[in-house]
Motif scaffolding. Sequence first.
Motif, PDB file in Angstrom:
ATOM      1  N   PRO A  56      33.969  80.961  38.987  1.00  0.00           N
ATOM      2  CA  PRO A  56      34.098  81.835  40.156  1.00  0.00           C
ATOM      3  C   PRO A  56      35.537  82.333  40.335  1.00  0.00           C
ATOM      4  O   PRO A  56      36.428  81.567  40.686  1.00  0.00           O
ATOM      5  CB  PRO A  56      33.690  80.927  41.318  1.00  0.00           C
ATOM      6  N   VAL A  57      35.765  83.604  40.029  1.00  0.00           N
ATOM      7  CA  VAL A  57      37.102  84.178  40.168  1.00  0.00           C
ATOM      8  C   VAL A  57      37.112  85.246  41.259  1.00  0.00           C
ATOM      9  O   VAL A  57      36.089  85.842  41.580  1.00  0.00           O
ATOM     10  CB  VAL A  57      37.626  84.780  38.850  1.00  0.00           C
ATOM     11  N   THR A  58      38.270  85.425  41.809  1.00  0.00           N
ATOM     12  CA  THR A  58      38.503  86.509  42.758  1.00  0.00           C
ATOM     13  C   THR A  58      39.745  87.248  42.279  1.00  0.00           C
ATOM     14  O   THR A  58      40.465  86.763  41.404  1.00  0.00           O
ATOM     15  CB  THR A  58      38.653  85.979  44.200  1.00  0.00           C
ATOM     16  N   HIS A  59      39.978  88.421  42.829  1.00  0.00           N
ATOM     17  CA  HIS A  59      41.097  89.242  42.387  1.00  0.00           C
ATOM     18  C   HIS A  59      41.987  89.609  43.560  1.00  0.00           C
ATOM     19  O   HIS A  59      41.521  89.728  44.694  1.00  0.00           O
ATOM     20  CB  HIS A  59      40.587  90.508  41.696  1.00  0.00           C
ATOM     21  N   TYR A  60      43.246  89.756  43.256  1.00  0.00           N
ATOM     22  CA  TYR A  60      44.244  90.165  44.238  1.00  0.00           C
ATOM     23  C   TYR A  60      45.146  91.184  43.558  1.00  0.00           C
ATOM     24  O   TYR A  60      45.610  90.956  42.434  1.00  0.00           O
ATOM     25  CB  TYR A  60      45.049  88.949  44.701  1.00  0.00           C
ATOM     26  N   ALA A  61      45.395  92.310  44.211  1.00  0.00           N
ATOM     27  CA  ALA A  61      46.228  93.356  43.620  1.00  0.00           C
ATOM     28  C   ALA A  61      47.298  93.795  44.604  1.00  0.00           C
ATOM     29  O   ALA A  61      47.114  93.733  45.822  1.00  0.00           O
ATOM     30  CB  ALA A  61      45.362  94.552  43.229  1.00  0.00           C
ATOM     31  N   TYR A  62      48.431  94.216  44.052  1.00  0.00           N
ATOM     32  CA  TYR A  62      49.504  94.750  44.878  1.00  0.00           C
ATOM     33  C   TYR A  62      50.392  95.663  44.041  1.00  0.00           C
ATOM     34  O   TYR A  62      50.369  95.620  42.811  1.00  0.00           O
ATOM     35  CB  TYR A  62      50.327  93.629  45.520  1.00  0.00           C
ATOM     36  N   ASP A  63      51.168  96.466  44.722  1.00  0.00           N
ATOM     37  CA  ASP A  63      52.138  97.359  44.101  1.00  0.00           C
ATOM     38  C   ASP A  63      53.534  96.860  44.443  1.00  0.00           C
ATOM     39  O   ASP A  63      53.814  96.523  45.593  1.00  0.00           O
ATOM     40  CB  ASP A  63      51.972  98.791  44.619  1.00  0.00           C
ATOM     41  N   VAL A  64      54.413  96.826  43.430  1.00  0.00           N
ATOM     42  CA  VAL A  64      55.803  96.436  43.650  1.00  0.00           C
ATOM     43  C   VAL A  64      56.676  97.135  42.610  1.00  0.00           C
ATOM     44  O   VAL A  64      56.315  97.220  41.439  1.00  0.00           O
ATOM     45  CB  VAL A  64      55.982  94.893  43.597  1.00  0.00           C
ATOM     46  N   THR A  85      49.350  94.130  34.471  1.00  0.00           N
ATOM     47  CA  THR A  85      50.353  94.936  35.139  1.00  0.00           C
ATOM     48  C   THR A  85      50.497  96.260  34.412  1.00  0.00           C
ATOM     49  O   THR A  85      50.367  96.302  33.183  1.00  0.00           O
ATOM     50  CB  THR A  85      51.722  94.211  35.208  1.00  0.00           C
ATOM     51  N   THR A  86      50.760  97.306  35.169  1.00  0.00           N
ATOM     52  CA  THR A  86      50.967  98.613  34.542  1.00  0.00           C
ATOM     53  C   THR A  86      52.246  98.621  33.713  1.00  0.00           C
ATOM     54  O   THR A  86      52.437  99.514  32.892  1.00  0.00           O
ATOM     55  CB  THR A  86      51.006  99.726  35.605  1.00  0.00           C
ATOM     56  N   ALA A  87      53.106  97.629  33.876  1.00  0.00           N
ATOM     57  CA  ALA A  87      54.329  97.525  33.070  1.00  0.00           C
ATOM     58  C   ALA A  87      54.019  97.106  31.628  1.00  0.00           C
ATOM     59  O   ALA A  87      54.847  97.287  30.748  1.00  0.00           O
ATOM     60  CB  ALA A  87      55.301  96.535  33.706  1.00  0.00           C
ATOM     61  N   ALA A  88      52.834  96.545  31.383  1.00  0.00           N
ATOM     62  CA  ALA A  88      52.448  96.085  30.046  1.00  0.00           C
ATOM     63  C   ALA A  88      50.988  96.462  29.784  1.00  0.00           C
ATOM     64  O   ALA A  88      50.107  95.604  29.772  1.00  0.00           O
ATOM     65  CB  ALA A  88      52.648  94.583  29.920  1.00  0.00           C
ATOM     66  N   PRO A  89      50.708  97.761  29.580  1.00  0.00           N
ATOM     67  CA  PRO A  89      49.324  98.208  29.380  1.00  0.00           C
ATOM     68  C   PRO A  89      48.663  97.531  28.176  1.00  0.00           C
ATOM     69  O   PRO A  89      49.293  97.330  27.145  1.00  0.00           O
ATOM     70  CB  PRO A  89      49.458  99.716  29.132  1.00  0.00           C
TER      71      PRO A  89
END
Length: 147
Positions: A56-64, A85-89
């Motif tokens: 059972p996983v959940t997700h958390y996202a944020y922009d920084v 992360t968008t820094a390492a596609p």
Amino acid sequence: MIFTGQCRCAAVTYQLDVDALPAIYACHCAHCQTWSGSAFALHALLPAQALQVVGPVTHYAYDVDGQRAEHQLCERCHTRISNTTTAAPGLRVLRVGTLDDSPALQPVAHIWVTRKQPWLSLPDDVPSWPYSPTPEAFAQALTPPAP
């Protein structure tokens, strides 16, 4: 090779199918210190498809800092397993402390050392950067030397 790991409560387990365990690096940024509750966090960059998570996983996202991070956590104990992360596609950042064999691992690089705790001494022979390194410099530091 297959490497295995799990969250704190063992509700989430995973397998990592790679030729060899990716190089480990320590991040000393304020975000990693806060998230880990420690002086730094240990990570490994791996191909996104190499990690198979069950449970059972959940997700958390944020922009920084102009980047988007999406974290995968155990739904029950909230242990972070990995993030993208968008820094390492195309890559996934594994939380190395969740590996079953994590005590045997050592970081080969340190990033964001401007935020490093002042009491922590880093080895002189391990690459480090005050902030995030260029992708090229980071890739070079994480690539094992040729035999």
